[in-house]
Every structure is written in structure tokens, then in C-alpha cells.
Scaffold this motif. Sequence first.
Motif, PDB file in Angstrom:
ATOM      1  N   ARG A 150       2.406   1.789  -3.448  1.00 63.92           N
ATOM      2  CA  ARG A 150       1.405   2.232  -4.419  1.00 63.92           C
ATOM      3  C   ARG A 150       1.045   3.705  -4.239  1.00 63.92           C
ATOM      4  N   LEU A 151       1.081   4.179  -3.018  1.00 66.09           N
ATOM      5  CA  LEU A 151       0.709   5.564  -2.755  1.00 66.09           C
ATOM      6  C   LEU A 151       1.770   6.548  -3.223  1.00 66.09           C
ATOM      7  N   PHE A 161       0.827  -1.205   0.000  1.00 65.95           N
ATOM      8  CA  PHE A 161       0.000   0.000   0.000  1.00 65.95           C
ATOM      9  C   PHE A 161       0.865   1.261   0.000  1.00 65.95           C
ATOM     10  N   THR A 162       1.939   1.228   0.776  1.00 64.05           N
ATOM     11  CA  THR A 162       2.849   2.375   0.838  1.00 64.05           C
ATOM     12  C   THR A 162       3.496   2.633  -0.515  1.00 64.05           C
ATOM     13  N   GLY A 171      -4.488   1.559  -3.102  1.00 64.73           N
ATOM     14  CA  GLY A 171      -3.291   2.390  -3.055  1.00 64.73           C
ATOM     15  C   GLY A 171      -3.149   3.317  -4.241  1.00 64.73           C
TER      16      GLY A 171
END
Length: 228
Positions: A140-141, A137-138, A171
Motif C-alpha cells: 500500500r505504501l 502495508f508495504t 498504508g
Amino acid sequence: MSLRKVLVLVLVLLGLAGYFVFDLGRFFSLDFIREQQAWFASVYAEHTVAVIGAYFVVYVLVTALSVPGATVMTLLGGGLFGFWLGLVVISFASTIGATLACAASRFLLRDWVQQRFGGRLVTVNRGIEREGAFYLFTMRLIPAFPFFAINLVMGLTTMPLLRYYWVSQLGMLPGTMVYVNAGKELGQLQSLSGILSPSLLASFAALGLFPLVVKKIMTRVRARRFGA
């Protein structure tokens, strides 16, 4: 190498070869999109469902093959479909394409990488196990991580594809919203004076500030969660 791997590899190579041999990249430039804006709009008005379907398939292929063009496709989608429809279509198309790229990487390369870089891969898998979906998720952000590289690397891990799909979709959603909105504003641009419109300037400001803001937020979240 098994027959299935050979077939998948041949399909991927044929797709990449077709992209470069026929110079398909010229159709994924901002200049081309702007020149053909009126034509795209007229075809969309007459064949709405067909255009959405064709756009969706092309976007998935571009993302799955990891060839340049996704950013321009996103701007086109925002200008052609508007914000909400563009966001839905692009969010699902980009995530499906990314998951296919991840699956292809896992199917074709994982055994080879495991044999040669098994020790390093263990470290990555431990990071996945420790941080779980938050790890992906990190990445992707933060747009600083190239999406095609994320697809390739994550394909070599043990993360289930279903989890990879929904975490990627969540994300990538904020960044997708920014780019779709910028495309919507570009699609409404009728003259050079429109470049100075507040809404378009705000869209481009968001494009520039988004990575910086997300990086600071994720640094603080990571520090609180893992006590760094």
C-alpha cells in the motif's frame, strides 16, 4: 455458481458497462475538473453536506469497481474541501471502496483461482502468514503496485477483511495526503503564473519523490525485520 454470486456478478458487470457505455470517464479527467471548478465550488457552498455525501458515494463506487478516476477524484476533493476535510473523506471512501473490491474478488473468484492456481496461492498465503499485515502495508505504501491489482490479489488470500481495511487505510494515508495537498494547490490556482508557486511545485515534487523515498525506507525496514 450460486444465486448470490450471480447477483453480485451482474451488479459488477452493470456498473462497469454503465461506466463505458455512457462514457463516464470523461467526467474523471483533469481538464473537466478544471473547467468545472467554479461550478463545483458554488454548488458546494450552497449544498455542503449533499456534495460531500455524493462525492463520498461516487468515490467508493469508482474504487470498488476499479475503474479509472480515483486520482482525479482525489485532486478534486483536495481542491474542493481543503486539506483536512478532503483527507478524512477521501481516506475513508478509498479504503471502503478498496475493501469492497477485495470482498467482491474473494466472493466471485477465490474458488475458481483456488482450483486452477492452488499451489501458487498457497505461496502467497504463506507470505501473508509470515509477514502478516506488514506484507499488505508495504504494498500500500508503494504506489508502483496498482491499487486495483492489490484489491484483486488480496481478495484471493485468507487475510480477514477487517484487517485488510485498517492496514489499507494506514498504508494509503501518506500517499493520500500528498495527492490531497496537490489538489488543494490546484484548486487555488487562478492563473498560469500560479504554476510556478513554491507550494504547488513542492506538491508535484512530493508526488514524484514519494514512491522512491518509500521504497528505500521499506527496503531497510524489511531487511532489519527479516534479516535479509
